[in-house]
Design a protein around this motif. Structure first.
Motif, PDB file in Angstrom:
ATOM      1  N   PRO A 294       0.804  -1.230   0.000  1.00 41.83           N
ATOM      2  CA  PRO A 294       0.000   0.000   0.000  1.00 41.83           C
ATOM      3  C   PRO A 294       0.831   1.272   0.000  1.00 41.83           C
ATOM      4  O   PRO A 294       0.394   2.301  -0.524  1.00 41.83           O
ATOM      5  N   GLY A 295       2.047   1.231   0.559  1.00 41.21           N
ATOM      6  CA  GLY A 295       2.896   2.419   0.534  1.00 41.21           C
ATOM      7  C   GLY A 295       3.308   2.778  -0.876  1.00 41.21           C
ATOM      8  O   GLY A 295       3.292   3.959  -1.265  1.00 41.21           O
ATOM      9  N   TRP A 296       3.699   1.794  -1.678  1.00 37.59           N
ATOM     10  CA  TRP A 296       4.054   2.062  -3.083  1.00 37.59           C
ATOM     11  C   TRP A 296       2.843   2.576  -3.862  1.00 37.59           C
ATOM     12  O   TRP A 296       2.966   3.516  -4.668  1.00 37.59           O
ATOM     13  N   ILE A 297       1.696   1.989  -3.610  1.00 35.53           N
ATOM     14  CA  ILE A 297       0.481   2.441  -4.327  1.00 35.53           C
ATOM     15  C   ILE A 297       0.139   3.876  -3.952  1.00 35.53           C
ATOM     16  O   ILE A 297      -0.197   4.702  -4.803  1.00 35.53           O
ATOM     17  N   ALA A 298       0.277   4.202  -2.661  1.00 34.89           N
ATOM     18  CA  ALA A 298      -0.025   5.568  -2.235  1.00 34.89           C
ATOM     19  C   ALA A 298       0.966   6.555  -2.817  1.00 34.89           C
ATOM     20  O   ALA A 298       0.585   7.662  -3.242  1.00 34.89           O
ATOM     21  N   ALA A 299       2.233   6.193  -2.865  1.00 30.16           N
ATOM     22  CA  ALA A 299       3.231   7.095  -3.441  1.00 30.16           C
ATOM     23  C   ALA A 299       2.968   7.342  -4.919  1.00 30.16           C
ATOM     24  O   ALA A 299       3.063   8.476  -5.412  1.00 30.16           O
ATOM     25  N   LEU A 302      -0.024   9.594  -5.345  1.00 30.51           N
ATOM     26  CA  LEU A 302       0.308  10.991  -5.066  1.00 30.51           C
ATOM     27  C   LEU A 302       0.927  11.655  -6.288  1.00 30.51           C
ATOM     28  O   LEU A 302       0.594  12.803  -6.621  1.00 30.51           O
ATOM     29  N   GLU A 303       1.803  10.962  -6.972  1.00 25.97           N
ATOM     30  CA  GLU A 303       2.413  11.541  -8.180  1.00 25.97           C
ATOM     31  C   GLU A 303       1.370  11.710  -9.280  1.00 25.97           C
ATOM     32  O   GLU A 303       1.437  12.675 -10.051  1.00 25.97           O
ATOM     33  N   VAL A 304       0.417  10.812  -9.362  1.00 22.38           N
ATOM     34  CA  VAL A 304      -0.677  10.982 -10.339  1.00 22.38           C
ATOM     35  C   VAL A 304      -1.476  12.228  -9.998  1.00 22.38           C
ATOM     36  O   VAL A 304      -1.848  13.011 -10.877  1.00 22.38           O
ATOM     37  N   HIS A 305      -1.739  12.426  -8.718  1.00 20.44           N
ATOM     38  CA  HIS A 305      -2.458  13.631  -8.297  1.00 20.44           C
ATOM     39  C   HIS A 305      -1.661  14.892  -8.615  1.00 20.44           C
ATOM     40  O   HIS A 305      -2.236  15.932  -8.918  1.00 20.44           O
ATOM     41  N   ALA A 306      -0.333  14.794  -8.536  1.00 22.98           N
ATOM     42  CA  ALA A 306       0.522  15.945  -8.843  1.00 22.98           C
ATOM     43  C   ALA A 306       0.779  16.085 -10.342  1.00 22.98           C
ATOM     44  O   ALA A 306       1.604  16.925 -10.738  1.00 22.98           O
ATOM     45  N   LYS A 307       0.134  15.287 -11.181  1.00 19.40           N
ATOM     46  CA  LYS A 307       0.265  15.338 -12.639  1.00 19.40           C
ATOM     47  C   LYS A 307       1.664  14.944 -13.111  1.00 19.40           C
ATOM     48  O   LYS A 307       2.169  15.469 -14.111  1.00 19.40           O
ATOM     49  N   MET A 309       3.030  11.731 -14.260  1.00 22.81           N
ATOM     50  CA  MET A 309       2.777  10.340 -14.606  1.00 22.81           C
ATOM     51  C   MET A 309       4.062   9.544 -14.743  1.00 22.81           C
ATOM     52  O   MET A 309       4.117   8.353 -14.402  1.00 22.81           O
ATOM     53  N   VAL A 310       5.120  10.174 -15.239  1.00 26.81           N
ATOM     54  CA  VAL A 310       6.387   9.440 -15.409  1.00 26.81           C
ATOM     55  C   VAL A 310       6.914   8.995 -14.060  1.00 26.81           C
ATOM     56  O   VAL A 310       7.338   7.839 -13.870  1.00 26.81           O
ATOM     57  N   ALA A 311       6.892   9.907 -13.103  1.00 28.23           N
ATOM     58  CA  ALA A 311       7.350   9.554 -11.763  1.00 28.23           C
ATOM     59  C   ALA A 311       6.459   8.483 -11.142  1.00 28.23           C
ATOM     60  O   ALA A 311       6.940   7.575 -10.453  1.00 28.23           O
ATOM     61  N   ALA A 312       5.151   8.590 -11.396  1.00 27.28           N
ATOM     62  CA  ALA A 312       4.240   7.590 -10.842  1.00 27.28           C
ATOM     63  C   ALA A 312       4.524   6.213 -11.412  1.00 27.28           C
ATOM     64  O   ALA A 312       4.554   5.203 -10.676  1.00 27.28           O
ATOM     65  N   ARG A 313       4.755   6.130 -12.717  1.00 27.61           N
ATOM     66  CA  ARG A 313       5.057   4.825 -13.323  1.00 27.61           C
ATOM     67  C   ARG A 313       6.380   4.275 -12.814  1.00 27.61           C
ATOM     68  O   ARG A 313       6.521   3.051 -12.612  1.00 27.61           O
TER      69      ARG A 313
END
Length: 940
Positions: A294-299, A302-307, A309-313
């Motif tokens: 869940p920590g990886w999913i939340a992180a 958060l990056e998706v929320h911050a727009k 996407m590259v960091a989120a992936r």
């Protein structure tokens, strides 16, 4: 140089002596000319951020300096660094609460002494530094001695600052005798401002434009500068276009770029700060516990929320490496990537978590080809053969029922405990095979009530039934089929009890309602019959079952309600109210034949229930079977020899069918056997309808001697005498009736109307006054008094009487409806609002409001309020009459017919005009439609 005034020699030490003087108190430099409030570099600090504490420490270490320990001066009570990452739990909160209570206790010990010391110190400071208002307190008190003359002598306050300053300047100038020299540039500038140029000079004409002179003698040509700027800009744009064409730089789509800008969400500084703080926290979490999915999913979220996407992936990919056994991480990674990349990710996922149904379904959903989806799902079934959801998705992809049946056959072999798969397979099989499938399912899952219900529905839809079988059909085949389903459900309940499966009554009723919705009424009835006895005490069965039937009828589940009534009639066959309820239900939701069948059985079980005999006879009469109705009443006479209701019903049936002599004979027999006041009254009314007034009066004379307190006898007697123009005898008849029945409002009103017709209005008023004394707070008497004044032409007197009436009866709807139309047209709307507040639930008031809208030609509004009046009381016949009159004036024939049909179904009996029309001898024998037409024509 031009000079103004005379320049005198001023010594240097005198000329600049103010420079050595101290600034006055509260002096702010530049405040007079507005040069305050500026922010300089010294106020906001340097433009760039200085080196961090770590950088300074490294530099000091390189130079050999001693690096101070940051924790050397740390406050031991400061938990900011020591417990920065801990969670504030309940015990922490309790400890803080204890310390706070200790602090409060210690603070309260010397609170009085401390407050006294603080008050003394405050008084001392106030004595040393008194306030301005304290200093002038004595002067304020002396103002009380001033008189009006002294107050008037005080000058008005004004802005004397400028005058005082000029005056002081003149005084200083006169005292010092100083003068100042004005610069030539100031004088030249002032002179040039006032010059008006009418033509261009020679230099300007030669250059072809305006030149601005500078202090150094050079000239600035703004036209040349503008042309040069445009040329440079054009060259830059051409160069950018060439670069874009050659591919040396990325081209920009203006429309797409603007769309992207519009889609961006502008975040505030606070939101950015929150994101940074959350990012740091989540970074610490995943570094501390990298195996926490869940920590990886939340992180990543958060990056998706911050727009980003590259960091989120990138984060979720790292999470997949750290937590390869978590299906949620793989699923989230697939969600954040493109479909093609998601397929690759899910391919890796199934290698680590091959038992995850969620991953397999996601992989199948990414496929666009049906064949590819089937391939993925079948591969999934190899790894997860016991997943019902995978089997269902596989079956749903099959277009051929035979292929689906084969797959389901394999599915129930693999998962023999899935009720849903068994039921789906049974639906795909033929009725014969479906029966075998359900029998196998019952053996495998003996605790499932769904399988038993499916078996009941299958038996109901058996091919042995011919056509669509309805519950109302009383054929032998339907009864056999219903019996078969009933036995099946009884066996189902017994089998479930043996296997310790106990469903409540409410659950079984819900299943019955669901079966009725799915088109299986016999199964629904069988469920009710087999389970309605559960969880009910014996003494409460009738009440509870009646409530169940009424609730089901309100919900639209008529077959469930019918089954409840069947059980009620079987359990309580000698209860007339149960038979009556069942007959009323069938009349509302069944067929006329079903009503007659229930009533026929009801009179057999309850032979002394008069209401059931009367209902049975009425149903025969309405159905056009007059001989059948007569036979029922004849049988009713045998069971109830002295029944008043049956005698009256037989007489009415004979009179309505034109057998007047038979009706007279029936009533003569009734007067001997039953001998009730209503029978004597009906006998007189029948003689009056036949025109035998003398016989009617004779019957009334005998009846009054026996039943002198029955007001209707006196009323009919007075009306007969009044119709024969025998005013004195009618007056005496009404007077006798008022003495015998002083509480009869109708008698007093008829007596007053007789006097009014005779021209003795005063006597009519007196009678109504006497009636009000004996019947206080009666709005009908007050309304009649108001009408008498209106008919006499005394409008003001009518308003006065109405005001008195409303004081005594403030909530009377009749009086309020009269009050609305006695007001001026512009005041009626306000009066109607008051009427709705006081008596808005009565149709008379609602009708008055509807008539106001009618007068304003608000057609839809009027129609809506007419419907509201009917909803308030459908038995108020005057409301139906007003509505029909309105539709005849503004509505179509279809609307008029709809109003008439609804009125016939409601069968109203009340209303002043409705009762007067329906009881008129000229309208005897007319039906509801004809009475409605007459009422609509008479209303005004």
């Amino acid at each position: 140089m031009a000079h103004i005034g005379t320049v005198k020699h001023i010594p240097k030490e005198v000329r600049y002596n103010f420079l050595q003087m101290a600034a006055p108190a509260s002096y702010v430099a530049g405040l007079g000319r507005g040069a305050s409030g500026f922010t300089t570099r010294s106020d906001i600090g340097p433009a760039r951020e200085g080196p961090s504490a770590e950088t300074i420490a490294d530099a000091q270490a390189k130079r050999g300096e001693d690096v101070p320990d940051p924790d050397a001066f740390q406050d031991p009570d400061d938990e900011r660094n020591l417990f920065a990452g801990t969670v504030y739990e309940a015990d922490d909160e309790e400890a803080d609460r204890i310390w706070d209570s200790v602090d409060e206790r210690m603070d309260a010990r010397r609170k009085a002494r401390r407050e006294a010391a603080e008050a003394a110190e405050e008084a001392k400071q106030r004595a040393l530094n008194p306030k301005i208002q304290t200093q002038f307190a004595d002067l304020k008190r002396s103002l009380s001695t001033l008189n009006d003359t002294d107050w008037d002598a005080i000058p008005e306050a004004g802005n004397l600052t400028g005058k005082r300053r000029k005056h002081n300047m003149r005084l200083e100038e006169n005292q010092n005798g100083r003068t100042y020299v004005v610069s030539d540039t100031v004088i030249a500038d002032a002179a040039n401002r006032n010059i008006l140029l009418g033509e261009l000079d020679k230099a300007q004409q030669e250059n072809g434009g305006f030149d601005t002179p500078a202090n150094d003698g050079t000239m600035t040509d703004f036209i040349s500068i503008g042309n040069a700027r445009d040329k440079v800009l054009s060259l830059r744009l051409d160069q950018a276009s060439k670069d874009a064409t050659n591919g040396s730089s990325t081209s920009v789509d203006p429309r797409g770029y603007m769309t992207a800008l519009n889609s961006q969400i502008v975040q505030t500084d606070a939101q950015i700060g929150d994101i940074k703080q959350a990012r740091q926290l989540l970074q610490n979490l995943i570094q501390t516990n990298p195996k926490h999915a869940p920590g990886w999913i939340a992180a990543a979220s958060l990056e998706v929320h911050a727009k980003k996407m590259v960091a989120a992936r990138k984060i979720i990919a790292e999470g997949c490496e750290k937590c390869p056994k978590s299906e949620d991480v793989w699923f989230h990674a697939a969600e954040l990537n493109t479909p093609e990349n998601a397929k690759v990710i899910l391919g890796k996922a199934v290698q680590h978590v091959p038992q995850s149904v969620k991953i397999w379904l996601k992989a199948a959903s990414l496929e666009t080809d049906t064949t590819a989806k089937k391939r993925v799902l079948r591969k999934a079934l190899e790894f997860v053969p016991n997943s019902v959801r995978l089997w269902k998705e596989t079956v749903n992809l099959e277009d051929d029922p035979e292929d689906a049946r084969v797959i389901l056959t394999r599915a129930v072999e693999v998962i023999p405990t899935s009720v849903e798969l068994w039921l789906t397979l049974a639906r795909l099989e033929t009725p014969e095979n479906a029966k075998q499938v359900l029998n196998s399912a019952r053996k495998r899952i003996p605790t499932s009530h769904e399988i038993w219900i499916a078996a009941g529905r299958l038996a109901e839809q058996s091919p042995t039934a011919i056509g669509d079988i309805k519950v109302e059909d009383n054929s032998e085949q339907t009864r056999k089929l219903a019996t078969q389903v009933d036995k099946l459900m009884v066996g189902a309940v017994g089998s479930l009890k043996k296997n310790q499966v106990l469903l409540s009554r409410e659950q079984w009723l819900q299943e019955a309602e669901k079966c009725e919705q799915d088109g299986s009424p016999l199964t629904a009835q069988a469920i009710v019959k087999a389970t309605i006895h559960q969880d009910v005490e014996e003494e409460d069965r009738k009440l509870v079952w009646l409530e169940d039937a009424e609730r089901a009828a309100k919900g639209g589940f008529f077959e469930v309600a019918r089954a409840c009534y069947v059980v009620l009639l079987e359990t309580f066959p000698t209860s007339p109210p149960v038979w009556r309820k069942a007959a009323e239900f069938e009349k509302a939701h069944g067929t006329p034949q079903a009503v007659q069948d229930i009533l026929a059985k009801g009179v057999q079980h309850c032979p002394h229930a008069e209401v059931l005999w009367l209902m049975a006879a009425k149903e025969k009469w309405i159905g056009g079977d007059v001989p059948g109705a007569q036979d029922i009443l004849a049988e009713a006479f045998k069971q109830n020899e002295d029944s008043e209701s049956i005698f009256l019903a037989a007489a009415k049936l004979a009179a309505e069918t034109g057998q007047l002599d038979a009706a007279v004979q029936i009533l003569e027999k009734a007067r001997v056997q039953a001998n009730t006041d209503r029978i004597w009254m009906k006998s007189a009314v029948l003689q009056r309808q036949l025109g035998h007034l003398d016989a009617a009066l004779e019957i009334l004379e005998q009846a009054i001697k026996k039943f002198g307190t029955f007001d209707k006898l006196h009323m009919i007697r007075g009306q007969i005498l009044e119709s024969r123009k025998e005013t004195a005898q009618a007056r005496a008849a009404y007077a006798q009736g008022c003495r015998s029945c002083p509480k009869s409002i109708s008698l007093w009103i008829l007596a007053a109307r007789l006097e009014e017709k005779a021209g003795i209005t005063i006597k009519a008023r007196s009678l109504l006054e006497n009636a009000r004394m004996k019947n206080p707070k009666n709005d009908h008497l007050w309304a009649e008094s108001v009408k008498i004044e209106e008919r006499a032409g005394s409008t003001q007197q009518a308003k006065s009487v109405l005001a008195r009436a409303m004081q005594e009866c403030p909530t009377s709807p009749i009086l309020w409806s009269m009050a609305i139309f006695m007001e001026a047209p512009q005041q009626r709307k306000g009066r109607s609002v008051d009427a709705l507040k006081k008596a808005g639930e009565h149709p008379a008031v609602i009708l008055a409001v509807a008539r106001l809208f009618w007068g304003e030609r608000k057609i839809e509004k009027t129609r809506q309020w007419m419907g509201n009046a009917i909803t308030a009381d459908a038995d108020w016949g005057d409301a139906w009459g007003w509505w029909l009159k309105f539709e005849k004036q503004h509505g179509e024939p279809e609307r008029q017919e709809a109003v008439i049909e609804r009125c016939v179904a409601a069968a109203p009996h009340h209303g002043p005009v409705w009762q007067a029309v329906s009881k008129d001898l000229a309208n005897a024998g007319k039906n509801t439609r004809e009475i409605l037409e007459l009422v609509a024509a008479q209303l005004q």
